[in-house]
Design an enzyme around this catalytic site. Structure first.
Site, PDB file in Angstrom:
ATOM      1  N   TYR A 186       0.833  -1.194   0.000  1.00  0.00           N
ATOM      2  CA  TYR A 186       0.000   0.000   0.000  1.00  0.00           C
ATOM      3  C   TYR A 186       0.872   1.250   0.000  1.00  0.00           C
ATOM      4  CZ  TYR A 186      -3.618  -3.324   1.230  1.00  0.00           C
ATOM      5  OH  TYR A 186      -4.472  -4.387   1.232  1.00  0.00           O
TER       6      TYR A 186
ATOM      7  N   CYS B 218      -6.237  -6.947  -6.562  1.00  0.00           N
ATOM      8  CA  CYS B 218      -6.020  -6.563  -5.165  1.00  0.00           C
ATOM      9  C   CYS B 218      -5.264  -7.651  -4.413  1.00  0.00           C
ATOM     10  CB  CYS B 218      -7.361  -6.326  -4.481  1.00  0.00           C
ATOM     11  SG  CYS B 218      -8.384  -5.161  -5.381  1.00  0.00           S
ATOM     12  N   HIS B 219      -5.331  -8.854  -4.919  1.00  0.00           N
ATOM     13  CA  HIS B 219      -4.665  -9.945  -4.209  1.00  0.00           C
ATOM     14  C   HIS B 219      -3.148  -9.779  -4.260  1.00  0.00           C
ATOM     15  CE1 HIS B 219      -5.119 -11.112  -8.454  1.00  0.00           C
ATOM     16  NE2 HIS B 219      -3.963 -11.723  -8.302  1.00  0.00           N
TER      17      HIS B 219
ATOM     18  N   GLU C 115       0.388 -17.731  -9.487  1.00  0.00           N
ATOM     19  CA  GLU C 115       1.165 -16.764 -10.257  1.00  0.00           C
ATOM     20  C   GLU C 115       2.660 -16.918 -10.017  1.00  0.00           C
ATOM     21  OE1 GLU C 115      -0.393 -12.994  -9.323  1.00  0.00           O
ATOM     22  OE2 GLU C 115      -2.308 -13.380 -10.262  1.00  0.00           O
TER      23      GLU C 115
END
Length: 110
Positions: free
Chosen positions: A22, A53-54, A82
């Site tokens: 963030y 968002c993950h 991923e």
DNA sequence: AAGTTGACGACGA
DNA sequence: CTCGTCGCCAACT
């Protein structure tokens, strides 16, 4: 206003197999101290399909927890899919998977 | 419309 | 080094 738009673009730029924080997003957005706003905006999640968002975790690398995709396990599975290694404690190795805006090598210290 | 909380972070003691 | 407080912008009540 407009911060959420910038956050939108930045988060969208996070490549698969990498995570961001963030604070990093806020800094890239031009508001290094507005990490809260980023969290708030991501919580609103205007385009959950476009905004991964993950891939956004807190400064310690821990998952946000209040995941809006279906649960922390889903997030963990998605990140693992991923290529991001998520600890059982839902923590990510920022030293290895933190996304770097600058293409400065991957610092493969490992 | 105003006040408070909040997916956080950095600085200070 | 750890603990505490302030700041930040947006969303919710």
């Amino acid at each position: 206003m407009g911060l959420h738009k910038r956050v939108y673009e930045i988060v969208r730029r996070i490549p698969a197999g990498r995570v961001s924080t963030y604070g990093q997003i806020a800094a890239l957005a031009g508001m290094p101290r507005a990490a809260r706003a980023v969290g708030s905006i991501l919580h609103a999640n205007p385009e959950p399909v476009v905004i991964p968002c993950h891939r956004v975790v807190n400064r310690e690398g821990f998952l946000s927890g209040a995941f809006a995709f279906g649960g922390p396990e889903a997030q963990k599975a998605m990140l693992a899919s991923e290529g991001v290694e998520v600890s059982e404690e839902y923590k990510v190795d920022l030293d290895r998977f933190l996304w770097k805006n600058n293409s400065e090598g991957e610092s493969e210290g490992w």
